[in-house]
Design an enzyme around this catalytic site. Structure first.
Site, PDB file in Angstrom:
ATOM      1  N   LYS A  11      17.089  81.038  -7.768  1.00 19.96           N
ATOM      2  CA  LYS A  11      17.995  80.470  -8.452  1.00 19.96           C
ATOM      3  C   LYS A  11      19.281  80.446  -7.627  1.00 19.96           C
ATOM      4  O   LYS A  11      19.759  81.180  -7.151  1.00 19.96           O
ATOM      5  CB  LYS A  11      18.170  81.217  -9.939  1.00 19.96           C
ATOM      6  CG  LYS A  11      19.151  80.789 -10.849  1.00 19.96           C
ATOM      7  CD  LYS A  11      19.898  82.214 -11.296  1.00 19.96           C
ATOM      8  CE  LYS A  11      20.361  83.119 -10.405  1.00 19.96           C
ATOM      9  NZ  LYS A  11      21.494  84.028 -10.860  1.00 19.96           N
ATOM     10  N   ASP A 138      18.594  86.749 -16.610  1.00 22.30           N
ATOM     11  CA  ASP A 138      18.206  85.436 -15.688  1.00 22.30           C
ATOM     12  C   ASP A 138      16.754  85.032 -15.871  1.00 22.30           C
ATOM     13  O   ASP A 138      16.332  84.061 -15.363  1.00 22.30           O
ATOM     14  CB  ASP A 138      18.455  85.521 -14.112  1.00 22.30           C
ATOM     15  CG  ASP A 138      19.867  85.484 -13.709  1.00 22.30           C
ATOM     16  OD1 ASP A 138      20.499  84.910 -14.626  1.00 22.30           O
ATOM     17  OD2 ASP A 138      20.515  86.210 -12.866  1.00 22.30           O
TER      18      ASP A 138
END
Length: 294
Positions: A11, A138
């Site tokens: 990410k 996350d």
């Protein structure tokens, strides 16, 4: 049963605003997130019990297996779904840890996707989403693994059409604890960095089909509010950003997440490849990846 495989993509936070710290101690954020073409690979052999083994160049950095996010996510899903088929996970670890690119979160998200496949669960099963939210901030965005805006503490996602962007990602192989960076930010409980009016007036992102240049301009207007405190915690972040900004063809360079990984977006794939080669020669101890964000 058949061996199942999932890719756990890194990410990258192209922007990250910290809006404030809530009374419960969590921070409200607003972030534009994309995913890279570098990844870990996670496999599952469905069966009785639950176990994890690791391999790959980053295996030694994975820590205690029982506390790994893969195991934590799997255990939590098993607690919610009686009779859930679990099994043995094998993690081929390539992404640096404590790096601001969600490596552990991506692994946990891949574990949840694998368990959904092994048990015939829908990808949008509410129990999977609940486990993702509760296991790590996350993990919800990594579960989707698509370009989006991420708000709240990470649970609110809005998908976006973002063009592919040539990039170089660098981690100086220095772990940075997220809690240390937020501590350096220094917000008290209930303290705001941005008012409601600031959020309402903040520029939206380009419409579907917008050009690469339009996106670069929009991203350039943003910031990463954790970059300054991360520099206090680990000054090498500044060295990484300087190295990226000194390369040819770079359009924008910034830190991802809470660091220490930084990224740069380039005009062309060729420029990105040359920049990666130059930086690797100058800093052979750094983790360097040239590829594409999307």
């Amino acid at each position: 049963m058949t061996l199942l495989t999932e890719t756990a993509r890194a990410k990258v936070n192209l922007t990250l605003r910290v809006l404030g710290r809530r009374a419960d101690g969590y921070h409200d954020i607003e972030s534009l997130v994309v995913f890279a073409d570098c990844a870990d690979t996670l496999t599952l052999t469905p069966g009785p019990g639950l176990s994890l083994s690791t391999g790959g160049p980053g295996a030694q950095d994975c820590g205690e297996m029982s506390d790994n996010l893969v195991m934590r996510a799997a255990r939590q899903l098993g607690e919610r779904i009686p009779g859930l088929t679990l099994g043995h996970f094998t993690l081929d670890k390539h992404l640096p840890v404590a790096a601001g690119i969600g490596g552990g979160s991506a692994d946990a998200a891949a574990a949840l996707r694998l368990l959904a496949r092994a048990n015939g669960l829908a990808s949008d099963d509410a129990r999977i989403a609940d486990v993702a939210r509760e296991t790590g901030a996350d993990i919800p965005v990594c579960l989707a693994s698509k370009a989006c805006t991420m708000t709240g503490v990470g649970e609110n996602l809005s998908m976006l059409d973002v063009p592919s962007m040539p990039c170089v990602m660098i981690n100086p192989r220095v772990g940075v604890a997220t809690k240390d960076v937020f501590a350096a930010l220094g917000l008290g409980k209930g303290e705001l960095l941005a008012g409601v009016g600031d959020v309402i007036l903040s520029a939206g992102w380009p419409a579907d089909g917008a050009s690469f240049d339009e996106w670069i301009e929009a991203i350039g207007r943003g910031t990463n509010d954790l970059e300054k405190p991360a520099l206090k915690v680990e000054p090498v972040v500044g060295d990484v950003l300087s190295a990226l900004r000194a390369t040819d063809g770079v359009r924008l360079a910034r830190m991802s997440g809470s660091g220490a990984t930084c990224f740069a977006i380039f005009e062309t794939i060729g420029d990105a490849g040359q920049a990666a080669k130059t930086i690797t020669q100058a800093h052979p101890g750094w983790w360097v990846h040239a590829g594409v964000l999307s």
